[in-house]
Design an enzyme around this catalytic site. Structure first.
Site, PDB file in Angstrom:
ATOM      1  N   SER A   1       0.832  -1.206   0.000  1.00 24.20           N
ATOM      2  CA  SER A   1       0.000   0.000   0.000  1.00 24.20           C
ATOM      3  C   SER A   1       0.865   1.253   0.000  1.00 24.20           C
ATOM      4  CB  SER A   1      -0.902   0.010   1.235  1.00 24.20           C
ATOM      5  OG  SER A   1      -1.533   1.267   1.398  1.00 24.20           O
TER       6      SER A   1
ATOM      7  N   GLU B   1       0.184   3.741   1.594  1.00 24.72           N
ATOM      8  CA  GLU B   1       0.172   4.240   2.965  1.00 24.72           C
ATOM      9  C   GLU B   1       1.480   3.937   3.686  1.00 24.72           C
ATOM     10  OE1 GLU B   1      -2.056   5.981   4.802  1.00 24.72           O
ATOM     11  OE2 GLU B   1      -3.477   6.237   3.162  1.00 24.72           O
TER      12      GLU B   1
ATOM     13  N   TYR C   1      -2.300   0.290  10.342  1.00 25.30           N
ATOM     14  CA  TYR C   1      -2.462  -0.406   9.064  1.00 25.30           C
ATOM     15  C   TYR C   1      -1.194  -0.286   8.230  1.00 25.30           C
ATOM     16  CZ  TYR C   1      -3.788  -1.036   4.162  1.00 25.30           C
ATOM     17  OH  TYR C   1      -3.825  -1.427   2.851  1.00 25.30           O
TER      18      TYR C   1
END
Length: 367
Positions: A156, A158, A179
């Site tokens: 990801s 992120e 996460y």
């Protein structure tokens, strides 16, 4: 005089195709947005696809119902579902031994960033340790069977977090949520298994990818879902958090092609998958509301509860490697993506309006 051979001649290409066994893919997270698009792609390429799903009191297979065929129809049922969980190592190893996949795609996750702050232990167990369990199941299966299995790990953007854009494969990670930190762990587990055991394991560092199948609690779908309801009079207000957050948004259907391409290479590697364009949440509002002739400022209100404890300001990918090595590039641009999502959610809202007007459904309007 020699007798004429009336036997039909076999087409060499057809014969070769019949002799080539179907590739088998195992997909975790098959009921999610990415899992459904990837399954469609793999089936179109002649794969047999096995998906691992968690047991639930409610069916959560809406995204793949259109391609589901009852397994009793054995000749046509090329997608099959099995109960397992990334928190249960024994189920992962058992199904890998039974299915004997050629490719494993690990897409399953607790993937909501904001929710990961509320359930950090569970997020880490599924996203980080879950990936490790699956990698170990694949490794031990290869050792015992002598087979070749290729592994894809869903990363990801992120993971880059606070690192300024543009972000590429060599950009340092600076995760800003449980996460994201869990995805970083899964990323390095994958690299470690590739380097330590020679496993064909790839990380796909995918930037934000959306579609009409996106979960309704993700900001893009939250916007288009609310917009459809506002347009038909079922809702008046939409509550959001940080409108200045900027993301590299692409179409999920494009991105699953990159996943597949990674596992078709001769050498396993890691790739950033992105459009290389960044847009703010406010821009998404302008395009989506403007498409239906509305002004977002008349309907959107800021609610501080939707701000993250630590924000990620700007994510913008550098997908040069994917373009050069894989030959991949996105087909759907930002405005086309937004309009695709708005069209779908407007159609859903119109169907809801019919039920509400007939008294079969409560509008459940926001203030």
């Amino acid at each position: 005089m020699a007798s004429e051979n009336t036997e039909p001649r076999s087409d060499p290409a057809t014969a070769a195709a019949e002799e080539t066994p179907r590739k088998i893919a195992l997909v975790t997270g098959i009921t999610g947005q990415d899992g459904s698009y990837l399954t469609e792609l793999l089936l179109s390429k002649g794969y047999e696809v096995h998906g691992l799903i968690r047991r639930s009191s409610n069916f959560n297979t809406q995204r793949i119902n259109h391609i589901y065929i009852d397994p009793h129809n054995a000749d046509k049922a090329l997608m099959k579902l099995h109960y397992a969980d990334l928190t249960d190592a024994s189920s992962l190893r058992r199904w890998i031994d039974v299915i004997k996949p050629d490719e494993v795609y690990n897409l399953a996750a607790q993937s909501h960033v904001a929710v990961s702050f509320e359930i950090p232990d569970y997020t880490a167990d599924v996203v980080a340790t879950g990936a490790l369990r699956l990698l170990e199941a694949v490794r031990s299966h290869i050792v015992d069977s002598g087979r070749t299995v290729k592994y894809y790990q869903a990363g990801s953007s992120e993971m880059f977090g606070a690192t300024p854009p543009p972000q590429a494969e060599t950009t340092p990670f600076h995760p800003r949520s449980p996460y994201a930190a869990s995805k970083v762990a899964a990323h390095w587990y994958t690299v470690n298994y590739r380097e330590a055991y020679g496993l064909f394991a790839c990380n796909g560092i995918l930037f934000n990818h959306e579609s009409p199948r996106r979960g309704e609690n993700f900001v893009t779908r939250k916007i288009t879902r609310a917009l459809g309801r506002i347009k038909v009079g079922l809702q008046r207000k939409l509550f959001l958090g940080n409108l200045k957050a900027s993301r590299d948004w692409g179409f999920a259907g494009d991105y699953v092609e990159a996943m597949w391409m990674m596992l078709q290479q001769e050498k396993a590697d890691d790739y950033v998958v992105a459009t290389e364009e960044s847009h703010t949440v406010e821009e998404f509002l302008e395009v989506s509301f403007g498409y239906l002739g509305l002004n977002w400022k008349d309907h959107v209100e800021i609610d501080k509860r939707y701000f993250r404890p630590s924000e990620v300001d700007n994510l913008k990918g550098d997908a040069s490697k994917a373009k050069e090595v894989l030959g991949w590039k996105p087909k759907v641009g930002f405005e086309k993506l937004v309009k695709m999502m708005v069209d779908e959610d407007l159609a859903i809202a119109k169907r809801e309006k019919v039920l509400v007007d007939a008294g079969y459904m409560d509008a459940q309007q926001q203030p």
